[in-house]
Design a protein around this motif. Structure first.
Motif, mmCIF file in Angstrom:
data_model
loop_
_atom_site.group_PDB
_atom_site.id
_atom_site.type_symbol
_atom_site.label_atom_id
_atom_site.label_comp_id
_atom_site.label_asym_id
_atom_site.label_seq_id
_atom_site.Cartn_x
_atom_site.Cartn_y
_atom_site.Cartn_z
ATOM 1 N N GLU A 1 19.317 23.333 5.067
ATOM 2 C CA GLU A 1 18.511 22.227 5.504
ATOM 3 C C GLU A 1 18.983 20.657 5.021
ATOM 4 O O GLU A 1 18.594 19.753 5.384
ATOM 5 C CB GLU A 1 17.013 22.283 5.367
ATOM 6 C CG GLU A 1 16.377 23.563 5.811
ATOM 7 C CD GLU A 1 16.414 23.493 7.421
ATOM 8 O OE1 GLU A 1 16.713 22.646 7.997
ATOM 9 O OE2 GLU A 1 16.157 24.628 8.041
ATOM 10 N N GLN A 2 19.939 20.725 4.104
ATOM 11 C CA GLN A 2 21.056 19.784 3.423
ATOM 12 C C GLN A 2 19.642 18.663 2.993
ATOM 13 O O GLN A 2 18.959 17.729 3.464
ATOM 14 C CB GLN A 2 21.291 18.981 4.812
ATOM 15 C CG GLN A 2 22.361 18.106 4.184
ATOM 16 C CD GLN A 2 23.014 17.115 5.298
ATOM 17 O OE1 GLN A 2 22.699 17.452 6.678
ATOM 18 N NE2 GLN A 2 24.210 16.256 4.893
ATOM 19 N N GLU B 1 10.065 15.311 6.058
ATOM 20 C CA GLU B 1 10.350 14.441 7.137
ATOM 21 C C GLU B 1 10.368 13.173 6.682
ATOM 22 O O GLU B 1 11.042 12.278 7.397
ATOM 23 C CB GLU B 1 9.101 14.890 8.138
ATOM 24 C CG GLU B 1 8.986 15.962 9.304
ATOM 25 C CD GLU B 1 8.180 15.863 10.160
ATOM 26 O OE1 GLU B 1 8.427 15.693 11.537
ATOM 27 O OE2 GLU B 1 7.212 15.850 10.056
ATOM 28 N N LYS C 1 13.649 12.106 5.186
ATOM 29 C CA LYS C 1 14.762 12.086 6.050
ATOM 30 C C LYS C 1 14.569 10.911 7.125
ATOM 31 O O LYS C 1 15.448 10.263 7.541
ATOM 32 C CB LYS C 1 14.883 13.494 6.953
ATOM 33 C CG LYS C 1 15.573 14.220 5.892
ATOM 34 C CD LYS C 1 15.709 15.686 6.620
ATOM 35 C CE LYS C 1 16.442 16.885 5.738
ATOM 36 N NZ LYS C 1 17.959 16.507 5.776
ATOM 37 N N PRO D 1 23.642 14.740 10.385
ATOM 38 C CA PRO D 1 23.357 16.019 9.766
ATOM 39 C C PRO D 1 24.813 16.748 10.124
ATOM 40 O O PRO D 1 25.624 16.522 10.778
ATOM 41 C CB PRO D 1 22.119 16.302 10.624
ATOM 42 C CG PRO D 1 21.479 15.118 11.140
ATOM 43 C CD PRO D 1 22.756 14.126 11.361
ATOM 44 N N ASP E 1 24.985 19.687 11.690
ATOM 45 C CA ASP E 1 25.499 20.222 13.290
ATOM 46 C C ASP E 1 25.398 19.069 14.082
ATOM 47 O O ASP E 1 24.269 18.587 14.807
ATOM 48 C CB ASP E 1 24.091 21.211 13.591
ATOM 49 C CG ASP E 1 22.866 20.363 13.260
ATOM 50 O OD1 ASP E 1 22.669 19.611 12.589
ATOM 51 O OD2 ASP E 1 21.899 20.916 13.612
ATOM 52 N N THR F 1 22.774 17.241 17.558
ATOM 53 C CA THR F 1 22.075 15.904 17.219
ATOM 54 C C THR F 1 22.667 14.865 18.396
ATOM 55 O O THR F 1 21.840 14.056 18.830
ATOM 56 C CB THR F 1 22.707 15.373 15.938
ATOM 57 O OG1 THR F 1 22.014 16.251 14.744
ATOM 58 C CG2 THR F 1 21.912 13.991 15.570
ATOM 59 N N MET G 1 15.163 13.211 14.634
ATOM 60 C CA MET G 1 16.262 13.728 13.698
ATOM 61 C C MET G 1 15.491 14.567 12.428
ATOM 62 O O MET G 1 15.620 15.629 11.940
ATOM 63 C CB MET G 1 17.241 12.810 13.238
ATOM 64 C CG MET G 1 18.122 12.553 14.575
ATOM 65 S SD MET G 1 19.228 11.274 14.329
ATOM 66 C CE MET G 1 20.350 12.113 13.043
ATOM 67 N N SER G 2 14.445 13.642 11.799
ATOM 68 C CA SER G 2 13.729 14.033 10.579
ATOM 69 C C SER G 2 13.231 15.339 10.790
ATOM 70 O O SER G 2 13.005 16.223 9.862
ATOM 71 C CB SER G 2 13.198 12.849 10.129
ATOM 72 O OG SER G 2 11.786 12.664 11.147
ATOM 73 N N LYS H 1 13.656 17.842 13.054
ATOM 74 C CA LYS H 1 14.516 19.026 13.204
ATOM 75 C C LYS H 1 15.135 19.448 12.196
ATOM 76 O O LYS H 1 15.578 20.634 11.801
ATOM 77 C CB LYS H 1 15.347 18.765 14.595
ATOM 78 C CG LYS H 1 14.685 18.692 15.814
ATOM 79 C CD LYS H 1 15.760 18.649 16.831
ATOM 80 C CE LYS H 1 15.039 18.646 18.348
ATOM 81 N NZ LYS H 1 15.846 18.886 19.373
ATOM 82 N N LYS H 2 15.403 18.562 11.171
ATOM 83 C CA LYS H 2 16.266 18.890 9.984
ATOM 84 C C LYS H 2 15.688 19.051 8.505
ATOM 85 O O LYS H 2 16.223 18.987 7.721
ATOM 86 C CB LYS H 2 17.284 17.459 9.770
ATOM 87 C CG LYS H 2 18.187 17.098 11.074
ATOM 88 C CD LYS H 2 18.783 18.342 11.746
ATOM 89 C CE LYS H 2 19.437 18.059 12.952
ATOM 90 N NZ LYS H 2 19.929 19.194 13.906
ATOM 91 N N SER H 3 14.068 18.940 8.878
ATOM 92 C CA SER H 3 13.377 19.314 7.594
ATOM 93 C C SER H 3 13.161 20.698 7.209
ATOM 94 O O SER H 3 12.782 21.562 8.242
ATOM 95 C CB SER H 3 12.086 18.609 7.511
ATOM 96 O OG SER H 3 12.595 17.137 7.564
#
Length: 611
Positions: free
Chosen positions: A405-406, A453, A456, A522, A524, A528, A555-556, A558-560
């Protein structure tokens, strides 16, 4: 013979009453406004059957001179404006000269007034005509009794709601008066029972405690500021106190309750991401301005107004709310529900007392504490570690999850912002979703997804707003295929996409390629990019600021890290430390709370360690 004729005065008054007197609450509003304009500092309203049977409004204002009494009931008769200049510099709540004439055309009215504290005068009016007048004993001020409302216009009664609803409307109007004129002592009685009573001491906090209750009153934040044209003061509730509609947002201009869509937007913008979607704050904001900058002669109810220099006022309101909340710790505290009505009343009285007491007065104590041996945090801490047989499996899962999840801490170093959360020691995790932490103040539960969330979101929003974007080339360019219709719409937004660092190059027909992306993207990147382009396709017109905002939120989210993902203790500690240095660590970008606090005292109450 011509067909145009002048309306009979009584018929004209009834037509006018249709605009001014919609329901009993309209009568209360007009009469209380007149009392305020008369300089009263004590106003009492008594109603029976929600005002349909009778409405009595009494005040200690200036009263009406004997020679002015007949004129007071005439149409367009007023003491408040005399010239065109006065009309565009209204300094009073009433000014049209229609209120009494309209009210007397649809009810039976008795007026008692005294202007010199010696001789009082009484008149009775019916169908807009004075039917009786005499001398009477009266204190300085005015009392107007309105009886049998709509008795001669039965069709109007069909539109009146239930008595409960109509009393609610009256109460709402009196609440607004109490908040906009906290220096006036207001009393509202229904069937001899007191519905509202304020002290008139000028303290808005105390009035809002009467109107909205102690829980909200304790969580109000003061705002105050001004420009060359506007002065804004008021109270705004912390964001955990929200409502499903805008009804609890009270705006006053020069003491007048008004409705204005743009100023409402400015208030919501001040809360920004602190409010959940579809929820609205509790606020009372008073705006003082030159009467020449506001036109109140727009609508018969005088609630809709036109403003000059509206953008300047909007910016002031938004900034004041942002600044006020920025200085607050907005972690909601869980409390044990109180069932003792006597204790609730006592606490309300104590709150009011606290607003006026000297600082050195000792705090009132109402709880008896059960003495127990001191217990250290180590002794109280509950071991939330998984069983030995599951430890390694979960540990591996946690490492993979967090790295995939970076974490934001793996991004390039950024300047450390001021800490907005207290230091907390991680204790454990519940259901792989909520982090449990503690400090000397109590116990905290943190939603790990909402926390990341927020981290990010602020990171992406800041990066997208940069003037110059550092990019990295892709080993394999990303190809995007669209229909001709979609390609035409994308052409409209290529500049917007470039503003956030996304350069689309035409690749023939309706296809595009992306050869480089910003370094902060991110891992991916293809997914994005598609999400961002899809946003543009769904919106005919894209406001750049809103585009950046919505894209950062998307973006925050989906990437959390999601729920049901177990984390190592050091990962949880790192997450809380990153959260503590965000600008608004109290809610996720959608306005949901991130952290909930259980004070040590509340925990002790739940376990009956204090009574």
């Amino acid at each position: 013979m011509g067909q145009i004729q002048e309306l009979d005065i009584q018929l004209a008054n009834k037509i006018a009453a249709g605009e001014v007197v919609e329901r009993p609450a309209s009568v209360v509003k007009e009469l209380v406004e007149n009392a305020i304009d008369a300089g009263a500092d004590t106003i009492t309203v008594k109603v029976r059957e929600a005002g349909l049977q009778s409405i009595a409004v009494s005040d200690n204002g200036s009263g009406i001179q004997e020679e002015d009494i007949p004129l007071a009931f005439g149409r367009h008769a007023t003491s408040k404006i005399h010239t065109n200049h006065d009309l565009f510099h209204i300094r009073t709540l009433g000014f049209r000269g229609e209120a009494l004439a309209s009210i007397t055309s649809v009810s039976r009215v008795t007026l008692k007034t005294c202007a010199d504290n010696t001789v009082g005068h009484m008149v009775k009016v019916e169908n807009s005509e004075i039917i009786e007048e005499s001398l009477t004993r009266a204190k300085k001020g005015t009392e107007i009794i309105v009886e049998d409302l709509f008795y001669n216009t039965p069709a109007r009664l069909k539109y009146v709601k239930s008595l409960h609803t109509e009393l609610g409307k009256i109460t709402d109007i009196m609440n607004r008066f109490a908040m906009s004129h906290s220096h006036i002592r207001f009393t509202l009685q229904s069937e001899d029972k007191t519905v509202l009573q304020t002290s008139g001491n000028g303290k808005l906090n105390e009035v809002m405690a009467q109107v909205y209750g102690l829980t909200i009153a304790r969580d109000l934040v003061a705002i105050s500021g001004e420009t060359g044209d506007y002065k804004v003061t008021g109270r705004v509730a912390r964001p955990e106190h929200t409502r499903a509609n805008r009804h609890y947002m009270s705006l006053f201009i020069n003491g007048r309750y008004i409705k204005n869509f743009m100023l409402t937007k400015a208030i919501i913008a001040g809360y920004h991401t602190l409010l959940p979607i579809g929820r609205y704050p509790v606020v009372a904001i008073d705006i003082t301005m030159d009467p020449g900058l506001v036109d109140v002669n727009v609508h018969p109810t005088k609630q809709e107004v036109r403003l000059s220099k509206e953008p300047e006022l909007m910016t002031l309101i938004t900034n004041l709310i942002k600044e006020a909340l920025l200085g607050e710790s907005l972690i909601p505290e869980m409390t044990v529900p109180k069932q003792n009505k006597v204790l609730e009343k006592f606490e309300q009285q104590r709150f009011i007392y606290e607003q006026t007491r000297p600082v050195e007065v000792t705090e009132i104590k109402e709880e008896a504490v059960i003495e127990e041996p001191a217990v250290s945090h180590e002794q109280l801490a509950v071991n939330h570690e998984p069983a030995d047989e599951d430890r390694e499996e979960i540990k591996e899962s946690a490492i993979v999850t967090f790295n995939e999840e970076q974490s934001i801490s793996e991004q390039p170093e950024q300047p450390v912002k001021e800490r907005r959360l207290p230091y907390m020691e991680v204790v454990g995790q519940v259901h792989g979703t909520y982090i449990i932490a503690q400090n000397d103040e109590g116990m905290f539960m943190i939603d790990q997804h909402a926390a990341q969330e927020r981290i990010k979101y602020e990171y992406f929003r800041e990066r997208m707003g940069e003037v110059e974007h550092h990019v990295q080339s892709l080993l394999v360019p990303i190809t995007l295929n669209f229909t001709k219709d979609e390609a035409l719409r994308i052409e409209k937004h290529r500049d917007d996409l470039a503003e956030v660092g996304l350069e689309l190059e035409s690749f023939g027909g309706s296809d595009y390629i992306v050869q480089a992306v910003p370094t902060w993207f991110p891992g991916d990147a293809e997914e994005t990019i598609k999400d961002i382009v899809e946003y543009c396709l769904q919106h005919q017109k894209v406001d750049l600021n809103k585009f950046r905002e919505d894209t950062a939120i998307m973006m925050s989210c989906k990437k959390s890290i999601k729920a049901n993902h177990y984390l190592r203790k050091e990962d949880m500690s790192r997450l809380l430390e990153e959260l503590a240095h965000t600008s608004e660590p109290f809610t996720c970008p959608h306005g949901r709370p991130i952290t909930i606090k259980y004070t040590t005292y509340e925990l002790e109450k739940m376990f009956k360690r204090v009574m």
